[in-house]
Design an enzyme around this catalytic site. Structure first.
Site, short mmCIF file in Angstrom:
data_model
loop_
_atom_site.label_atom_id
_atom_site.label_comp_id
_atom_site.label_asym_id
_atom_site.label_seq_id
_atom_site.Cartn_x
_atom_site.Cartn_y
_atom_site.Cartn_z
N VAL A 164 0.90 -1.16 0.00
CA VAL A 164 0.00 0.00 0.00
C VAL A 164 0.93 1.21 0.00
O VAL A 164 1.63 1.46 0.98
CB VAL A 164 -0.92 0.02 1.23
N PRO A 165 1.00 1.92 -1.12
CA PRO A 165 2.07 2.90 -1.34
C PRO A 165 1.87 4.18 -0.57
O PRO A 165 1.62 5.25 -1.15
CB PRO A 165 2.01 3.14 -2.84
N CYS A 166 2.00 4.11 0.75
CA CYS A 166 1.79 5.29 1.58
C CYS A 166 2.91 6.32 1.34
O CYS A 166 2.77 7.48 1.73
CB CYS A 166 1.70 4.92 3.05
N HIS A 167 4.01 5.91 0.70
CA HIS A 167 5.07 6.88 0.39
C HIS A 167 4.60 7.89 -0.65
O HIS A 167 5.24 8.90 -0.85
CB HIS A 167 6.32 6.16 -0.10
#
Length: 264
Positions: A164-167
């Site tokens: 989950v690309p929270c970056h």
DNA sequence: CCCGTGACACTCC
DNA sequence: TGGAGTGCCACGG
């Protein structure tokens, strides 16, 4: 066409059949008790991945646990209250996803998280590689437009970073914001996806948080795929979405910088 | 149940 | 122009 011949089974049918097999497979006792872990390569070096039959539950960089699988397992148990057993490999889809490639077959096990946490993670998952969205965007997409700070709290505890690309979630003022594995890695990841952070920062310094095209009449986030193709001569910068709308622009349907009603 | 705490955002000087 | 103050919502103790 051979692939449409009724004597042959299509890839789609095979995948669908395999899917129902997996769903109806009996769940053994050890499978209910243990989750499993394996290590895998990622853009941040080696990571440890914990998963169940339902999908991936937990990801940590080897660096963040000081290269110690035992520390990884402890962190996992503290959050999921389940023992871990080593597995040979990670589930399908995990390897491409860890490399930053969208993987359609990647499955996540987000059961046990609150509805709000799931909504936040699912919204974050919809941010394409190479693009960023502000925290307030995630809040709105998750159905709680004013829960901006709560979004930060959820992402701070994202059990499955990278997957989950929270970056890709950054601050509305153009700053990069915090990250599970530290802001330096956040920036590394974004640069690796060819996000033009220098341009975004430069625009933000001039008070520009949205870009619009005066030929299409559409306003986007600067990192939007469509915004990057606006011819410089036709590119208009805006500080706020309301300002762009007041000037006659409507929000982009791809990057969805704001509610449609604003544009209508 | 109340109260403090945040990977934030907006508004003022 | 940027830093403090205030608002906010979801959670946990």
């Amino acid at each position: 066409m051979t692939t449409n011949d009724s004597r042959f089974v299509s890839d789609r049918q095979i995948i669908s059949a395999l899917g129902s097999l997996a769903a109806s497979a009996p769940v053994t006792l050890p499978e209910r008790v243990f989750a499993r872990w394996a290590s895998a390569p990622s853009r941040l070096g080696e990571v440890f991945v914990a998963f169940t039959g339902a999908g991936v539950q937990f990801v940590r960089s080897s660096e963040s646990v000081h290269g110690d699988v035992e520390e990884f397992a402890q962190e996992y148990r503290a959050r999921f209250a389940r023992p871990l057993q080593q597995a040979g490999t990670v589930p399908a889809g995990v390897l491409p996803a860890l490399r930053g490639r969208p993987a359609r077959n990647l499955r996540l096990d987000l059961a046990g998280l609150t509805a709000f946490e799931q909504a936040v993670l699912n919204a974050t998952r919809r941010i394409p590689a190479g693009q960023t969205r502000p925290y307030n965007w995630v809040a709105r997409e998750a159905g709680s437009p004013r829960a901006v700070r709560a979004v930060g709290t959820v992402l701070a505890r994202n059990p499955v970073p990278l997957l989950v690309p929270c970056h890709r979630v950054v601050r509305a003022d153009g700053a990069i914001g915090q990250y599970t594995f530290g802001p330096v890695h956040k920036e590394e990841l974004l640069r690796g996806e060819a996000v033009n952070l220098d341009e975004i920062r430069s625009l933000a310094r001039h008070g520009v948080h949205y870009l619009a095209s005066d030929t299409t009449g559409i306003v986007c986030f600067p990192s939007c795929r469509d915004a990057r193709r606006i011819t410089p001569a036709h590119r208009q910068g805006f500080n706020t979405l309301a300002g762009a709308v007041a000037a006659g622009y409507r929000p982009c349907r791809t990057c969805r910088p704001g509610v449609e009603e604003l544009g209508a």
